[in-house]
Motif scaffolding. Structure first.
Motif, PDB file in Angstrom:
ATOM      1  N   LEU A   7       0.826  -1.202   0.000  1.00  0.00           N
ATOM      2  CA  LEU A   7       0.000   0.000   0.000  1.00  0.00           C
ATOM      3  C   LEU A   7       0.864   1.257   0.000  1.00  0.00           C
ATOM      4  CD1 LEU A   7      -2.844  -0.998   2.484  1.00  0.00           C
ATOM      5  CD2 LEU A   7      -2.745  -1.263   0.006  1.00  0.00           C
ATOM      6  N   ARG A   8       1.979   1.217   0.728  1.00  0.00           N
ATOM      7  CA  ARG A   8       2.880   2.371   0.705  1.00  0.00           C
ATOM      8  C   ARG A   8       3.539   2.511  -0.659  1.00  0.00           C
ATOM      9  NH1 ARG A   8       3.338   0.857   6.192  1.00  0.00           N
ATOM     10  NH2 ARG A   8       4.987  -0.664   5.835  1.00  0.00           N
ATOM     11  N   LEU A   9       3.799   1.396  -1.321  1.00  0.00           N
ATOM     12  CA  LEU A   9       4.323   1.440  -2.684  1.00  0.00           C
ATOM     13  C   LEU A   9       3.316   2.090  -3.616  1.00  0.00           C
ATOM     14  CD1 LEU A   9       6.234   0.689  -4.997  1.00  0.00           C
ATOM     15  CD2 LEU A   9       5.226  -1.601  -4.987  1.00  0.00           C
ATOM     16  N   LEU A  10       2.052   1.695  -3.477  1.00  0.00           N
ATOM     17  CA  LEU A  10       1.018   2.327  -4.297  1.00  0.00           C
ATOM     18  C   LEU A  10       0.906   3.812  -3.972  1.00  0.00           C
ATOM     19  CD1 LEU A  10      -1.376   2.197  -6.282  1.00  0.00           C
ATOM     20  CD2 LEU A  10      -2.822   1.801  -4.303  1.00  0.00           C
ATOM     21  N   ALA A  11       1.006   4.160  -2.681  1.00  0.00           N
ATOM     22  CA  ALA A  11       0.923   5.569  -2.290  1.00  0.00           C
ATOM     23  C   ALA A  11       2.039   6.375  -2.947  1.00  0.00           C
ATOM     24  CB  ALA A  11       1.001   5.698  -0.770  1.00  0.00           C
ATOM     25  N   LEU A  12       3.234   5.783  -3.030  1.00  0.00           N
ATOM     26  CA  LEU A  12       4.334   6.461  -3.715  1.00  0.00           C
ATOM     27  C   LEU A  12       4.007   6.669  -5.190  1.00  0.00           C
ATOM     28  CD1 LEU A  12       7.227   7.549  -3.751  1.00  0.00           C
ATOM     29  CD2 LEU A  12       8.021   5.192  -4.100  1.00  0.00           C
ATOM     30  N   GLY A  13       3.478   5.607  -5.821  1.00  0.00           N
ATOM     31  CA  GLY A  13       3.102   5.737  -7.231  1.00  0.00           C
ATOM     32  C   GLY A  13       2.000   6.747  -7.453  1.00  0.00           C
ATOM     33  N   LYS A  14       0.989   6.737  -6.571  1.00  0.00           N
ATOM     34  CA  LYS A  14      -0.117   7.685  -6.713  1.00  0.00           C
ATOM     35  C   LYS A  14       0.349   9.113  -6.450  1.00  0.00           C
ATOM     36  CE  LYS A  14      -3.619   5.217  -7.957  1.00  0.00           C
ATOM     37  NZ  LYS A  14      -4.209   5.433  -9.305  1.00  0.00           N
ATOM     38  N   GLY A  61       4.050   2.997 -13.303  1.00  0.00           N
ATOM     39  CA  GLY A  61       4.875   1.800 -13.179  1.00  0.00           C
ATOM     40  C   GLY A  61       4.905   1.284 -11.754  1.00  0.00           C
ATOM     41  N   PHE A  62       5.028   2.195 -10.782  1.00  0.00           N
ATOM     42  CA  PHE A  62       4.988   1.789  -9.376  1.00  0.00           C
ATOM     43  C   PHE A  62       3.630   1.178  -9.024  1.00  0.00           C
ATOM     44  CE2 PHE A  62       8.439   4.815  -7.540  1.00  0.00           C
ATOM     45  CZ  PHE A  62       9.379   4.126  -8.283  1.00  0.00           C
ATOM     46  N   GLU A  63       2.563   1.761  -9.581  1.00  0.00           N
ATOM     47  CA  GLU A  63       1.231   1.215  -9.318  1.00  0.00           C
ATOM     48  C   GLU A  63       1.121  -0.208  -9.853  1.00  0.00           C
ATOM     49  OE1 GLU A  63      -3.261   2.065 -10.962  1.00  0.00           O
ATOM     50  OE2 GLU A  63      -2.090   3.773 -10.248  1.00  0.00           O
ATOM     51  N   ALA A  64       1.633  -0.438 -11.054  1.00  0.00           N
ATOM     52  CA  ALA A  64       1.598  -1.788 -11.614  1.00  0.00           C
ATOM     53  C   ALA A  64       2.422  -2.751 -10.759  1.00  0.00           C
ATOM     54  CB  ALA A  64       2.128  -1.767 -13.053  1.00  0.00           C
ATOM     55  N   LEU A  65       3.560  -2.286 -10.256  1.00  0.00           N
ATOM     56  CA  LEU A  65       4.382  -3.117  -9.387  1.00  0.00           C
ATOM     57  C   LEU A  65       3.653  -3.430  -8.082  1.00  0.00           C
ATOM     58  CD1 LEU A  65       7.130  -4.465  -8.987  1.00  0.00           C
ATOM     59  CD2 LEU A  65       7.976  -2.316  -8.058  1.00  0.00           C
ATOM     60  N   LYS A  79      11.744  -7.679  -1.334  1.00  0.00           N
ATOM     61  CA  LYS A  79      12.529  -6.473  -1.121  1.00  0.00           C
ATOM     62  C   LYS A  79      12.217  -5.490  -2.245  1.00  0.00           C
ATOM     63  CE  LYS A  79      16.335  -8.693   1.358  1.00  0.00           C
ATOM     64  NZ  LYS A  79      17.805  -8.914   1.408  1.00  0.00           N
ATOM     65  N   LEU A  80      11.579  -4.390  -1.878  1.00  0.00           N
ATOM     66  CA  LEU A  80      11.048  -3.482  -2.896  1.00  0.00           C
ATOM     67  C   LEU A  80      12.044  -2.427  -3.349  1.00  0.00           C
ATOM     68  CD1 LEU A  80       7.435  -2.907  -1.576  1.00  0.00           C
ATOM     69  CD2 LEU A  80       8.083  -4.023  -3.704  1.00  0.00           C
ATOM     70  N   TRP A  81      12.819  -1.876  -2.413  1.00  0.00           N
ATOM     71  CA  TRP A  81      13.589  -0.682  -2.753  1.00  0.00           C
ATOM     72  C   TRP A  81      14.590  -0.904  -3.880  1.00  0.00           C
ATOM     73  CZ3 TRP A  81      11.511   3.620  -1.759  1.00  0.00           C
ATOM     74  CH2 TRP A  81      10.709   3.775  -0.633  1.00  0.00           C
ATOM     75  N   PRO A  82      15.290  -2.047  -3.947  1.00  0.00           N
ATOM     76  CA  PRO A  82      16.177  -2.231  -5.111  1.00  0.00           C
ATOM     77  C   PRO A  82      15.423  -2.206  -6.427  1.00  0.00           C
ATOM     78  CG  PRO A  82      16.736  -3.774  -3.373  1.00  0.00           C
ATOM     79  CD  PRO A  82      15.452  -3.133  -2.963  1.00  0.00           C
ATOM     80  N   LEU A  83      14.231  -2.817  -6.436  1.00  0.00           N
ATOM     81  CA  LEU A  83      13.463  -2.828  -7.680  1.00  0.00           C
ATOM     82  C   LEU A  83      12.917  -1.441  -8.002  1.00  0.00           C
ATOM     83  CD1 LEU A  83      12.613  -4.693  -9.901  1.00  0.00           C
ATOM     84  CD2 LEU A  83      10.554  -5.253  -8.627  1.00  0.00           C
ATOM     85  N   LEU A  84      12.481  -0.711  -6.977  1.00  0.00           N
ATOM     86  CA  LEU A  84      12.005   0.652  -7.214  1.00  0.00           C
ATOM     87  C   LEU A  84      13.117   1.519  -7.786  1.00  0.00           C
ATOM     88  CD1 LEU A  84       9.856   1.410  -4.047  1.00  0.00           C
ATOM     89  CD2 LEU A  84       9.108   0.650  -6.287  1.00  0.00           C
ATOM     90  N   ALA A  85      14.307   1.398  -7.189  1.00  0.00           N
ATOM     91  CA  ALA A  85      15.442   2.159  -7.704  1.00  0.00           C
ATOM     92  C   ALA A  85      15.740   1.767  -9.145  1.00  0.00           C
ATOM     93  CB  ALA A  85      16.674   1.924  -6.821  1.00  0.00           C
ATOM     94  N   GLY A  86      15.570   0.480  -9.446  1.00  0.00           N
ATOM     95  CA  GLY A  86      15.791   0.029 -10.819  1.00  0.00           C
ATOM     96  C   GLY A  86      14.795   0.622 -11.795  1.00  0.00           C
ATOM     97  N   VAL A  87      13.515   0.712 -11.373  1.00  0.00           N
ATOM     98  CA  VAL A  87      12.491   1.294 -12.250  1.00  0.00           C
ATOM     99  C   VAL A  87      12.806   2.758 -12.544  1.00  0.00           C
ATOM    100  CG1 VAL A  87      10.050   1.940 -12.388  1.00  0.00           C
ATOM    101  CG2 VAL A  87      10.700  -0.308 -11.523  1.00  0.00           C
ATOM    102  N   VAL A  88      13.109   3.518 -11.478  1.00  0.00           N
ATOM    103  CA  VAL A  88      13.426   4.940 -11.671  1.00  0.00           C
ATOM    104  C   VAL A  88      14.691   5.090 -12.518  1.00  0.00           C
ATOM    105  CG1 VAL A  88      14.047   7.084 -10.505  1.00  0.00           C
ATOM    106  CG2 VAL A  88      12.306   5.586  -9.521  1.00  0.00           C
ATOM    107  N   ALA A  89      15.710   4.279 -12.219  1.00  0.00           N
ATOM    108  CA  ALA A  89      16.960   4.378 -12.964  1.00  0.00           C
ATOM    109  C   ALA A  89      16.746   4.032 -14.433  1.00  0.00           C
ATOM    110  CB  ALA A  89      18.009   3.452 -12.349  1.00  0.00           C
TER     111      ALA A  89
END
Length: 333
Positions: free
Chosen positions: A32-39, A71-75, A87-97
């Motif tokens: 949910l926090r991941l979705l909140a970041l995407g939203k 993209g974060f919402e889809a993740l 573990k989300l943060w490495p993948l999030l960093a990968g998406v942004v990068a």
């Protein structure tokens, strides 16, 4: 179109607030926090769309924020449906990068090339989320899952087609002009943002209801089902057994000398004994049996299709297993 973009900005911002509050209460609301970041990124992107006054020849920052946010919402959808990744943060960093590197790589290219590359990266994130939503099973909001999944796949397909079309025309291909393509794409993204908000609000409600149901039917100390759940499960099991003429075994047992354990070693050790039983008991019954804490130091097990001999066998296995586990636990004392 500007007013609609601003309305979606407000909707995404309100959704962020609701998701953050629920994620805080949930205690394990990483998705949910991941979705909140995407939203939140989408809210900034829609704000940019609403405030934009003219078309640009380069990829504007608000479009970048919108694509990464989607993209974060889809993740987040992938995580809700599968529990992956842990573990989300490495993948999030990968998406942004990935998006940032692609934006830098094509920064000096034509707008059509930039659009194709960015939408290609975004579409690759939309596809898994759409497929998972369309194929979801065992959900109460099945129709909403289908609508959300279909929208994700439609947006993914359209972005790929639009990007390829613009790139082909830029490269000199003789292709007819398609009127209002940019408008159609923006409307699809707005529909996706709205449906995504509705879908996650429904998911949050379902998760909250499931959480309340678990609290009402689970013993907090041992993690076993409580007496209420045991009785509610026993009623249909007994009715089914009576209709089919099959046996049902019921075991009710308590911990010997439990009061002595509390009086001698303290209630903290007594609680540790009960927790130990909660961990061990499910491993001593069959996979389809129902074990519970019946109350105090009393426990029960419902054994479908178990005659007297099978019930005695399971009961003896429970006695030996718990006796051994309790001896190991109390050995230091």
């Amino acid at each position: 179109m500007a007013s609609l973009s601003m309305a979606l900005c407000v909707l995404c911002a309100v959704t962020v607030a609701l998701l953050l509050v629920h994620g805080h209460l949930d205690g394990d609301g990483h998705d949910l926090r991941l979705l909140a970041l995407g939203k939140g990124m989408q809210a900034a992107g829609w704000l940019g769309f609403g405030l934009a006054t003219a078309a640009s020849d380069v990829m504007p920052p608000y479009r970048f924020l919108l694509l990464v946010g989607l993209g974060f919402e889809a993740l987040a959808i992938v995580r809700v449906r599968t529990g992956w990744p842990t573990k989300l943060w490495p993948l999030l960093a990968g998406v942004v990068a990935l998006h940032a590197l692609l934006a830098v790589a094509v920064a000096d290219r034509a707008f059509e090339v930039q659009t194709f590359v960015q939408t290609l990266a975004a579409a690759m994130l939309f596809l898994p989320g759409g497929v998972l939503l369309l194929t979801a099973r065992g959900v109460t909001s099945r129709r909403l899952h289908g609508v959300a999944g279909g929208t994700y796949l439609i947006v993914a397909a359209f972005t790929l087609v639009r990007g390829g079309y613009l790139l082909a025309r830029h490269e000199g291909a003789d292709m007819p002009a398609v009127p209002h393509m940019e408008m159609i794409g923006l409307l699809l993204l707005q529909a996706l943002a709205f449906i995504g908000c509705v879908w996650f609000v429904v998911v949050v409600r379902e998760r909250y209801e499931a959480h309340i149901q678990r609290l009402a039917t689970t013993d907090a100390l041992t993690g076993l089902r409580n007496r209420r759940h045991f009785l509610s499960a026993a009623e249909p099991a007994l009715a089914l057994a009576a209709r089919k003429g099959t046996p049902v075994g019921v075991l009710i047992f308590d911990v010997d000398h439990f009061k002595r354990v509390n009086d001698t070693h303290g209630h903290s050790v007594g609680d540790a004994v009960l927790r130990c039983i909660g961990e061990v008991l499910p491993t001593l019954v069959r996979g389809y049996d129902a074990a519970c804490r019946y109350g105090g130091e009393e426990f029960a097990a419902l054994l479908p299709d178990a005659d007297e001999a099978v019930t005695d066998l399971v009961g003896e296995r429970i006695r030996q297993g718990l006796e051994q586990a309790e001896s190991l636990l109390l050995e230091p004392y």
